[in-house]
Design an enzyme around this catalytic site. Structure first.
Site, PDB file in Angstrom:
ATOM      1  NE  ARG A  69      56.238  85.261 -23.235  1.00  0.00           N
ATOM      2  CZ  ARG A  69      55.212  85.843 -23.830  1.00  0.00           C
ATOM      3  NH1 ARG A  69      55.413  86.795 -24.747  1.00  0.00           N
ATOM      4  NH2 ARG A  69      53.986  85.529 -23.520  1.00  0.00           N
TER       5      ARG A  69
ATOM      6  NE  ARG B  25      55.859  93.191 -20.526  1.00  0.00           N
ATOM      7  CZ  ARG B  25      55.411  92.211 -21.295  1.00  0.00           C
ATOM      8  NH1 ARG B  25      54.921  91.111 -20.754  1.00  0.00           N
ATOM      9  NH2 ARG B  25      55.454  92.323 -22.613  1.00  0.00           N
TER      10      ARG B  25
ATOM     11  CG  ASN C  53      53.541  95.334 -22.262  1.00  0.00           C
ATOM     12  OD1 ASN C  53      54.054  95.845 -23.246  1.00  0.00           O
ATOM     13  ND2 ASN C  53      52.748  94.289 -22.328  1.00  0.00           N
TER      14      ASN C  53
ATOM     15  CG  HIS D  42      56.979  91.477 -28.383  1.00  0.00           C
ATOM     16  ND1 HIS D  42      55.740  90.872 -28.339  1.00  0.00           N
ATOM     17  CD2 HIS D  42      57.748  90.698 -29.198  1.00  0.00           C
ATOM     18  CE1 HIS D  42      55.766  89.778 -29.090  1.00  0.00           C
ATOM     19  NE2 HIS D  42      56.970  89.657 -29.623  1.00  0.00           N
TER      20      HIS D  42
HETATM   21  P1  CMP Z   1      53.001  91.764 -26.338  1.00  0.00           P
HETATM   22  O1  CMP Z   1      53.814  90.808 -25.546  1.00  0.00           O
HETATM   23  O2  CMP Z   1      53.699  92.715 -27.241  1.00  0.00           O
HETATM   24  O3  CMP Z   1      51.919  90.958 -27.226  1.00  0.00           O
HETATM   25  C1  CMP Z   1      50.560  91.288 -27.325  1.00  0.00           C
HETATM   26  C2  CMP Z   1      50.313  92.612 -26.741  1.00  0.00           C
HETATM   27  O4  CMP Z   1      48.959  92.990 -26.657  1.00  0.00           O
HETATM   28  C3  CMP Z   1      50.769  92.637 -25.311  1.00  0.00           C
HETATM   29  O5  CMP Z   1      52.165  92.633 -25.279  1.00  0.00           O
HETATM   30  C4  CMP Z   1      50.139  93.907 -24.790  1.00  0.00           C
HETATM   31  O6  CMP Z   1      50.946  95.034 -25.074  1.00  0.00           O
HETATM   32  C5  CMP Z   1      48.875  93.981 -25.642  1.00  0.00           C
HETATM   33  N1  CMP Z   1      47.665  93.725 -24.902  1.00  0.00           N
HETATM   34  C6  CMP Z   1      47.166  92.521 -24.575  1.00  0.00           C
HETATM   35  N2  CMP Z   1      45.986  92.673 -23.935  1.00  0.00           N
HETATM   36  C7  CMP Z   1      45.741  93.987 -23.886  1.00  0.00           C
HETATM   37  C8  CMP Z   1      44.681  94.774 -23.393  1.00  0.00           C
HETATM   38  N3  CMP Z   1      43.608  94.255 -22.821  1.00  0.00           N
HETATM   39  N4  CMP Z   1      44.765  96.089 -23.529  1.00  0.00           N
HETATM   40  C9  CMP Z   1      45.812  96.648 -24.115  1.00  0.00           C
HETATM   41  N5  CMP Z   1      46.839  95.983 -24.616  1.00  0.00           N
HETATM   42  C10 CMP Z   1      46.816  94.656 -24.502  1.00  0.00           C
END
Ligand code: CMP
Length: 198
Positions: free
Chosen positions: A120, A137, A157, A160
């Site tokens: 993380r 990122r 991003n 995950h």
């Molecule tokens: P991830 O770590 O895969 O877990 C939840 C995901 O939700 C996060 O990464 C982002 O890709 C997505 N995410 C969270 N908040 C938003 C947002 N406001 N708009 C778009 N995507 C989001």
């Protein structure tokens, strides 16, 4: 010291930008052992089942998104048409489903000391524009949550990584069969064992 396993996915944008090797290399360089690795094009149903569907999770996503909009002085209601955290979280999940199912991803299980916490840290903030330099990122994209949301899409991003050790166990079991995970000795194990015996 807690050697454990965690789950990492290189999302479609990471694969399409030819960053898979670089991302995997960063984890290898940090000392992680790859114990599972495969490529897949997840179905919408698989992505739907992967991300939680609890009001608690939707609420947290909505809350974090609104917090970011407040920092930026942007009216979240104008973007989402609502101030309700759960409704915002549900919209984000819909965008996530189309994003993650749009193109192949790389799924991996990494083993190492405090694997969930360390991966993380290496991945960085969810909102890439806020991710520190030196994180995946922070180094590989200028994408941001507000940019993504103004286009009505999930934030791209790159990766995950499981949030904590308990989530890691669930996510590994979701994507990998036990036979797809491997136990073996790598160079780090050999060095540590050798020095430990000296
Ligand atoms: P991830 O770590 O895969 O877990 C939840 C995901 O939700 C996060 O990464 C982002 O890709 C997505 N995410 C969270 N908040 C938003 C947002 N406001 N708009 C778009 N995507 C989001």
């Amino acid at each position: 010291m807690a050697v454990e396993r965690t789950f990492v996915m290189i999302k479609p944008d990471g694969v399409m930008r030819n960053l898979a090797g670089k991302v995997i290399g960063r984890f290898e360089q940090a000392g992680f052992k790859i114990v599972g690795l495969r490529m897949a094009k997840p179905t919408k149903e698989q992505v739907e089942g992967f991300y939680p569907s609890s009001d608690d999770w939707f609420g947290k996503i909505g809350e974090k998104t609104k917090h970011r909009y407040n920092q930026l002085g942007i009216d979240g209601k104008a973007v989402f048409g609502t101030n309700n955290n759960i409704t915002i979280g549900k919209m984000v999940k819909k965008w996530l489903i189309s994003y993650i199912s749009s193109s192949p991803v790389v799924l991996m299980v990494l083993e190492g000391n405090n694997a969930a916490e360390k991966t993380r840290k290496m991945v960085g903030n969810t909102d890439p524009i806020n991710a520190d330099t030196g994180t995946i990122r922070g180094d590989f994209t200028l994408e941001s949550v507000d940019w993504a949301n103004s286009d009505k899409r999930a934030v791209m991003n790159i990766v995950h990584a499981s949030g904590d050790s308990a989530e890691a166990k669930e996510e590994i079991a979701y994507w990998f069969k036990p036979a797809e995970l491997f136990d073996y000795e790598n160079a780090f194990d050999i060095i540590i064992n050798k020095l430990g015996d000296a």
